[in-house]
Enzyme design. Structure first.
Site, PDB file in Angstrom:
ATOM      1  N   TYR A   4      19.726  74.376  31.861  1.00  0.00           N
ATOM      2  CA  TYR A   4      20.832  75.286  31.530  1.00  0.00           C
ATOM      3  C   TYR A   4      20.252  76.680  31.369  1.00  0.00           C
ATOM      4  O   TYR A   4      19.361  76.888  30.535  1.00  0.00           O
ATOM      5  CB  TYR A   4      21.527  74.825  30.241  1.00  0.00           C
ATOM      6  CG  TYR A   4      22.824  75.562  29.928  1.00  0.00           C
ATOM      7  CD1 TYR A   4      23.590  76.135  30.932  1.00  0.00           C
ATOM      8  CD2 TYR A   4      23.289  75.657  28.627  1.00  0.00           C
ATOM      9  CE1 TYR A   4      24.787  76.783  30.643  1.00  0.00           C
ATOM     10  CE2 TYR A   4      24.492  76.307  28.330  1.00  0.00           C
ATOM     11  CZ  TYR A   4      25.230  76.874  29.340  1.00  0.00           C
ATOM     12  OH  TYR A   4      26.405  77.521  29.067  1.00  0.00           O
TER      13      TYR A   4
ATOM     14  N   HIS B 205      29.810  65.774  32.172  1.00  0.00           N
ATOM     15  CA  HIS B 205      29.272  66.749  31.209  1.00  0.00           C
ATOM     16  C   HIS B 205      30.206  66.838  30.009  1.00  0.00           C
ATOM     17  O   HIS B 205      31.273  67.457  30.076  1.00  0.00           O
ATOM     18  CB  HIS B 205      29.097  68.128  31.825  1.00  0.00           C
ATOM     19  CG  HIS B 205      28.430  69.098  30.887  1.00  0.00           C
ATOM     20  ND1 HIS B 205      27.060  69.273  30.843  1.00  0.00           N
ATOM     21  CD2 HIS B 205      28.941  69.912  29.931  1.00  0.00           C
ATOM     22  CE1 HIS B 205      26.766  70.166  29.904  1.00  0.00           C
ATOM     23  NE2 HIS B 205      27.892  70.567  29.329  1.00  0.00           N
ATOM     24  N   CYS B 206      29.794  66.228  28.928  1.00  0.00           N
ATOM     25  CA  CYS B 206      30.550  66.315  27.675  1.00  0.00           C
ATOM     26  C   CYS B 206      29.559  66.081  26.540  1.00  0.00           C
ATOM     27  O   CYS B 206      28.404  65.715  26.776  1.00  0.00           O
ATOM     28  CB  CYS B 206      31.689  65.295  27.663  1.00  0.00           C
ATOM     29  SG  CYS B 206      31.163  63.633  28.073  1.00  0.00           S
ATOM     30  N   HIS B 207      30.009  66.341  25.333  1.00  0.00           N
ATOM     31  CA  HIS B 207      29.132  66.248  24.165  1.00  0.00           C
ATOM     32  C   HIS B 207      29.820  65.488  23.045  1.00  0.00           C
ATOM     33  O   HIS B 207      31.042  65.332  23.043  1.00  0.00           O
ATOM     34  CB  HIS B 207      28.800  67.641  23.609  1.00  0.00           C
ATOM     35  CG  HIS B 207      28.370  68.653  24.613  1.00  0.00           C
ATOM     36  ND1 HIS B 207      27.101  68.687  25.158  1.00  0.00           N
ATOM     37  CD2 HIS B 207      29.028  69.703  25.175  1.00  0.00           C
ATOM     38  CE1 HIS B 207      27.008  69.713  25.992  1.00  0.00           C
ATOM     39  NE2 HIS B 207      28.165  70.344  26.026  1.00  0.00           N
TER      40      HIS B 207
ATOM     41  N   HIS C  23      26.677  74.047  35.061  1.00  0.00           N
ATOM     42  CA  HIS C  23      27.681  75.101  35.266  1.00  0.00           C
ATOM     43  C   HIS C  23      27.288  76.127  36.342  1.00  0.00           C
ATOM     44  O   HIS C  23      27.378  77.338  36.136  1.00  0.00           O
ATOM     45  CB  HIS C  23      27.956  75.824  33.932  1.00  0.00           C
ATOM     46  CG  HIS C  23      28.047  74.879  32.752  1.00  0.00           C
ATOM     47  ND1 HIS C  23      28.511  73.591  32.860  1.00  0.00           N
ATOM     48  CD2 HIS C  23      27.694  75.023  31.448  1.00  0.00           C
ATOM     49  CE1 HIS C  23      28.459  72.993  31.674  1.00  0.00           C
ATOM     50  NE2 HIS C  23      27.963  73.835  30.803  1.00  0.00           N
TER      51      HIS C  23
ATOM     52  N   ARG D  79      20.883  82.370  23.397  1.00  0.00           N
ATOM     53  CA  ARG D  79      21.761  82.338  22.225  1.00  0.00           C
ATOM     54  C   ARG D  79      21.857  80.917  21.652  1.00  0.00           C
ATOM     55  O   ARG D  79      22.387  80.714  20.572  1.00  0.00           O
ATOM     56  CB  ARG D  79      23.144  82.894  22.577  1.00  0.00           C
ATOM     57  CG  ARG D  79      23.965  82.027  23.446  1.00  0.00           C
ATOM     58  CD  ARG D  79      25.302  82.648  23.847  1.00  0.00           C
ATOM     59  NE  ARG D  79      25.747  82.054  25.088  1.00  0.00           N
ATOM     60  CZ  ARG D  79      26.315  80.857  25.179  1.00  0.00           C
ATOM     61  NH1 ARG D  79      26.513  80.124  24.117  1.00  0.00           N
ATOM     62  NH2 ARG D  79      26.673  80.372  26.355  1.00  0.00           N
TER      63      ARG D  79
ATOM     64  N   ASP E 129      33.136  69.328  29.798  1.00  0.00           N
ATOM     65  CA  ASP E 129      32.445  70.111  28.764  1.00  0.00           C
ATOM     66  C   ASP E 129      33.113  69.978  27.396  1.00  0.00           C
ATOM     67  O   ASP E 129      32.854  70.778  26.491  1.00  0.00           O
ATOM     68  CB  ASP E 129      32.287  71.587  29.132  1.00  0.00           C
ATOM     69  CG  ASP E 129      31.281  72.288  28.221  1.00  0.00           C
ATOM     70  OD1 ASP E 129      30.330  71.629  27.767  1.00  0.00           O
ATOM     71  OD2 ASP E 129      31.473  73.485  27.929  1.00  0.00           O
TER      72      ASP E 129
HETATM   73  C1  0GY Z   1      27.786  73.599  27.170  1.00  0.00           C
HETATM   74  C2  0GY Z   1      27.567  75.021  26.876  1.00  0.00           C
HETATM   75  C3  0GY Z   1      27.156  75.601  25.711  1.00  0.00           C
HETATM   76  C4  0GY Z   1      26.539  74.935  24.624  1.00  0.00           C
HETATM   77  C5  0GY Z   1      25.696  73.884  24.705  1.00  0.00           C
HETATM   78  O1  0GY Z   1      24.241  72.337  23.829  1.00  0.00           O
HETATM   79  C6  0GY Z   1      24.949  73.310  23.588  1.00  0.00           C
HETATM   80  O2  0GY Z   1      25.017  73.821  22.470  1.00  0.00           O
HETATM   81  O3  0GY Z   1      25.464  73.303  25.852  1.00  0.00           O
HETATM   82  C7  0GY Z   1      27.307  77.067  25.584  1.00  0.00           C
HETATM   83  O4  0GY Z   1      27.396  77.564  24.454  1.00  0.00           O
HETATM   84  O5  0GY Z   1      27.353  77.750  26.637  1.00  0.00           O
HETATM   85  O6  0GY Z   1      27.393  73.129  28.213  1.00  0.00           O
HETATM   86  O7  0GY Z   1      28.353  72.931  26.331  1.00  0.00           O
END
Ligand code: 0GY
Length: 295
Positions: free
Chosen positions: A158, A32-34, A182, A131, A251
């Protein structure tokens, strides 16, 4: 300055995390990463709820190597909406060492899905955290499922723990593998064996297609870094009870953190506290993500 200015209160990732003392097993996957942008190459989406700092693929892959991981599962972040170009670019640059989870609209074509698949996408994310996104009716998601089913993709969901009951019937109607982000965001100030976390375990007990990421202590904790001791029992409970249905991820780059920015090395050091044996660590970091993303 680039094409976008990050939100004034945005916390940027730690550019110099510590070297973890825990060494992940060979073949470990950060599941899980972005990636964020960079915004001047891959613009953030007009409908986004936040504007982050740039956090591109080169930094992600350098972190992967530094922490001792071999592979990534990159999850489309909401700041990019349904524009998956930054994700696809990262997957293509990874030499097969990254898979992706995309965000698509119900109008996505078979050709677009085929291109995403070819790049390494293996799932879609449905986000119910208000949010971050504006909610859609269940029918919208069902129509996406119909489109992705032929590709054998799975679904990542999520949501906030308080929304589980309302979404229960929908979540349990999904025919694919379903990966929960999570741990379903438990309130860790509530008891481990209380109704809220028991309900989440019931979800996993009754539905063998449901998998949980035991990630994000930094996001769930009230006790704080570097120990995040209040989150440990929740993650450990799931790892021990569902050893073949848990995933772990950093994350990175940790969107929307408000209290602090975690040290990614310290996050890795938490792994042996939630998965205390080598066998559990191998399942969590290698066997389970490989089964889902590199079958
Ligand atoms: C995460 C959690 C968040 C954000 C996102 O895609 C996203 O903007 O997932 C968060 O703000 O809780 O998993 O990165």
């Amino acid at each position: 300055m680039g094409a976008f200015t990050m939100d004034p209160d945005w916390l940027c990732f730690d550019p110099h995390p510590s070297k973890p003392s825990f060494r992940p097993p060979a073949g470990a996957v950060d599941a899980h990463c972005h990636v964020f942008g960079p915004g001047d190459v891959f613009p953030f989406a007009p409908e986004r709820k936040y504007t982050p700092c740039d956090a591109g693929k080169d930094k992600l892959f350098a972190l992967r190597d530094f922490l001792g991981f071999e592979r990534n599962v990159i999850v489309q972040a909401t700041c990019h909406g349904a524009d998956n170009r930054a994700l696809v670019d990262s997957l293509r640059a990874s030499g097969g060492m990254a898979r992706g989870v995309a965000t698509v609209r119900d109008t996505v074509s078979a050709e677009e899905l085929a291109e995403l698949h070819e790049a390494g996408v293996r799932g879609v994310r449905f986000n119910f955290v208000r949010r971050l996104v504006d909610p859609k009716p269940d029918a919208y998601y069902h129509s996406i499922i119909e489109r992705i089913a032929p590709l054998g993709w799975h679904v990542v969901i999520y949501f906030e723990a308080s929304d589980l009951d309302e979404k229960w019937d929908f979540f349990t109607s999904l025919p694919t593998t379903v990966v929960v982000d999570h741990m379903g965001r438990p309130d860790v100030t509530k008891p481990l064996d209380g109704p809220e976390f028991s309900r989440f375990q019931q979800l996993m007990d009754e539905h063998e297609n449901i998998v949980s990421k035991v990630s994000c202590p930094e996001r769930l904790s009230r006790s704080g870094p570097p120990d995040y001791h209040d989150v440990i029992p929740f993650a450990r409970k799931l790892v021990e009870r569902f050893p073949d249905r848990v995933l772990w991820g950093t994350d990175w780059p940790h969107p929307n953190m408000t209290t602090h920015m975690p040290d990614d090395g310290e996050l890795v050091n938490i792994i042996p506290r939630i998965a205390p044996t080598e066998e559990l660590q191998r399942k969590l970091l290698v066997d389970n993500p490989m089964r889902i993303y590199w079958p």
